[in-house]
Design an enzyme around this catalytic site. Structure first.
Site, mmCIF file in Angstrom:
data_model
loop_
_atom_site.group_PDB
_atom_site.id
_atom_site.type_symbol
_atom_site.label_atom_id
_atom_site.label_comp_id
_atom_site.label_asym_id
_atom_site.label_seq_id
_atom_site.Cartn_x
_atom_site.Cartn_y
_atom_site.Cartn_z
ATOM 1 N N ASP A 13 98.672 -67.709 56.982
ATOM 2 C CA ASP A 13 97.272 -67.707 56.558
ATOM 3 C C ASP A 13 97.177 -67.364 55.076
ATOM 4 O O ASP A 13 96.849 -66.241 54.690
ATOM 5 C CB ASP A 13 96.468 -66.710 57.403
ATOM 6 C CG ASP A 13 96.360 -67.142 58.852
ATOM 7 O OD1 ASP A 13 96.445 -68.351 59.111
ATOM 8 O OD2 ASP A 13 96.199 -66.263 59.716
ATOM 9 N N ASP A 63 96.703 -75.650 63.072
ATOM 10 C CA ASP A 63 95.613 -74.912 63.719
ATOM 11 C C ASP A 63 94.315 -75.159 62.965
ATOM 12 O O ASP A 63 93.858 -74.318 62.186
ATOM 13 C CB ASP A 63 95.949 -73.426 63.759
ATOM 14 C CG ASP A 63 94.909 -72.615 64.516
ATOM 15 O OD1 ASP A 63 94.241 -73.188 65.405
ATOM 16 O OD2 ASP A 63 94.755 -71.414 64.211
ATOM 17 N N LEU A 64 93.704 -76.313 63.211
ATOM 18 C CA LEU A 64 92.447 -76.660 62.552
ATOM 19 C C LEU A 64 91.274 -76.743 63.530
ATOM 20 O O LEU A 64 90.155 -77.040 63.142
ATOM 21 C CB LEU A 64 92.599 -77.976 61.781
ATOM 22 C CG LEU A 64 93.577 -77.905 60.600
ATOM 23 C CD1 LEU A 64 93.716 -79.276 59.932
ATOM 24 C CD2 LEU A 64 93.142 -76.864 59.577
ATOM 25 N N LYS A 65 91.550 -76.519 64.793
ATOM 26 C CA LYS A 65 90.500 -76.384 65.814
ATOM 27 C C LYS A 65 89.450 -77.498 65.715
ATOM 28 O O LYS A 65 88.253 -77.241 65.565
ATOM 29 C CB LYS A 65 89.831 -75.012 65.715
ATOM 30 C CG LYS A 65 90.788 -73.836 65.894
ATOM 31 C CD LYS A 65 90.050 -72.513 65.782
ATOM 32 C CE LYS A 65 90.981 -71.333 65.967
ATOM 33 N NZ LYS A 65 91.900 -71.155 64.822
ATOM 34 N N PHE A 66 89.901 -78.722 65.849
ATOM 35 C CA PHE A 66 89.006 -79.864 65.714
ATOM 36 C C PHE A 66 87.897 -79.829 66.761
ATOM 37 O O PHE A 66 88.126 -79.507 67.925
ATOM 38 C CB PHE A 66 89.789 -81.175 65.830
ATOM 39 C CG PHE A 66 90.825 -81.344 64.761
ATOM 40 C CD1 PHE A 66 90.468 -81.440 63.425
ATOM 41 C CD2 PHE A 66 92.172 -81.398 65.091
ATOM 42 C CE1 PHE A 66 91.417 -81.584 62.438
ATOM 43 C CE2 PHE A 66 93.134 -81.547 64.105
ATOM 44 C CZ PHE A 66 92.767 -81.637 62.774
ATOM 45 N N ASP A 68 84.387 -82.351 67.262
ATOM 46 C CA ASP A 68 83.446 -83.363 66.783
ATOM 47 C C ASP A 68 83.245 -84.365 67.914
ATOM 48 O O ASP A 68 83.700 -84.135 69.037
ATOM 49 C CB ASP A 68 84.004 -84.049 65.519
ATOM 50 C CG ASP A 68 82.903 -84.518 64.570
ATOM 51 O OD1 ASP A 68 81.946 -85.158 65.063
ATOM 52 O OD2 ASP A 68 83.003 -84.261 63.363
ATOM 53 N N THR A 72 85.704 -89.490 66.693
ATOM 54 C CA THR A 72 86.191 -88.884 65.451
ATOM 55 C C THR A 72 87.426 -88.031 65.697
ATOM 56 O O THR A 72 88.413 -88.107 64.961
ATOM 57 C CB THR A 72 85.084 -88.032 64.813
ATOM 58 O OG1 THR A 72 83.994 -88.890 64.464
ATOM 59 C CG2 THR A 72 85.577 -87.321 63.563
ATOM 60 N N THR A 117 90.068 -64.911 70.295
ATOM 61 C CA THR A 117 90.453 -63.535 70.602
ATOM 62 C C THR A 117 89.633 -62.512 69.821
ATOM 63 O O THR A 117 89.733 -61.310 70.083
ATOM 64 C CB THR A 117 91.954 -63.313 70.339
ATOM 65 O OG1 THR A 117 92.288 -63.794 69.032
ATOM 66 C CG2 THR A 117 92.787 -64.039 71.378
ATOM 67 N N GLN A 187 90.275 -58.525 65.693
ATOM 68 C CA GLN A 187 90.756 -59.000 66.984
ATOM 69 C C GLN A 187 90.354 -57.996 68.064
ATOM 70 O O GLN A 187 90.626 -56.796 67.936
ATOM 71 C CB GLN A 187 92.278 -59.173 66.972
ATOM 72 C CG GLN A 187 92.777 -60.222 65.977
ATOM 73 C CD GLN A 187 92.505 -61.632 66.455
ATOM 74 O OE1 GLN A 187 91.837 -61.859 67.459
ATOM 75 N NE2 GLN A 187 93.004 -62.611 65.725
#
Length: 233
Positions: A13, A63-66, A68, A72, A117, A187
């Site tokens: 990160d 880890d972009l947590k799509f 939409d 797409t 989390t 967290q």
């Protein structure tokens, strides 16, 4: 079954490619699997770092947590499948979106995010979901599995119930791991390393406990030793 040392995923990160490279150099052989997320995305070097990690023999977790519309997200996963990616996340809240992503994932292991989390029941209540996080996690995991996802992101607190409900072969990846116990950060649903794997986790994601250690490589090796003891037992 993953190699034991691949069960630790380090959360890279950082916001620049230079920082990412410095961390990979600093950690050396202590980490073989890296998660890269939204902070690095804004650097403009996201995919350069991704390919550099793969070139150094590291596994990559995007880890972009799509989240939409299905078309797409499906097209995005299809494009991502051209890269050397092991894991990728999408939000596990929409059946059509998960199915569209699953159809395009190729060799990528697609992981549905169940409940972050950093959230507890009071956070869910603010979203209009007046239920325990564990109930929501299990429900979303079942939907993700039915839609063709390979596994889920979930707290170690839910890992045992997830493993019992889904059996072997369904990936359970647990962030929010705190090797020394609760750390008083953002967290909320945390467990330590042995608890996560005893409950059925396949991989753990660790960031701050390694990044903030006086000797990050030694901290990573200490976690690797804990993992090795779990799987040697």
């Amino acid at each position: 079954m993953p190699a034991v040392r691949d069960r630790l995923i380090f959360a890279l990160d950082v916001s620049t490619a230079a920082e990412a490279r410095a961390w990979v150099d600093r950690l050396g052989d202590s980490v073989s699997f890296y998660k890269i997320g939204m902070e690095l995305l804004t650097s403009g070097d996201y995919f350069r770092v991704l390919e550099e990690l793969a070139g150094r023999g590291k596994q990559v977790f995007v880890d972009l947590k799509f989240h939409d519309v299905p078309a797409t997200v499906g097209a995005t996963i299809r494009g991502l499948a051209r890269y050397p990616v092991s894991f990728c996340t999408i939000h596990g809240q929409h059946d059509g979106m998960m199915r569209a992503a699953s159809q395009e994932k190729g060799d990528i292991k697609l992981l549905a995010v169940t409940v972050l989390t950093s959230m507890d029941r009071s956070d869910l209540r603010q979203l209009g979901i007046d239920r325990e996080p564990s109930e929501v996690v299990l429900e979303r995991a079942a939907a993700a599995r039915a839609a063709g996802c390979d596994g889920v992101i979930a707290s170690g607190q839910e890992a045992a119930a997830l493993r019992q409900a889904n059996g072997p072969g369904f990936l359970i990846v647990c962030p929010g791991i705190r090797p020394a116990g609760p750390a008083g950060d953002d967290q909320k649903r945390t467990v330590d390393v042995p608890q996560a794997f005893a409950a059925g986790a396949d991989h753990i994601v660790v960031g701050r406990p390694i990044r903030q250690a006086a000797d990050p490589a030694a901290a990573a090796e200490a976690i690797q030793a804990q993992i090795a003891r779990v799987f040697a037992a």
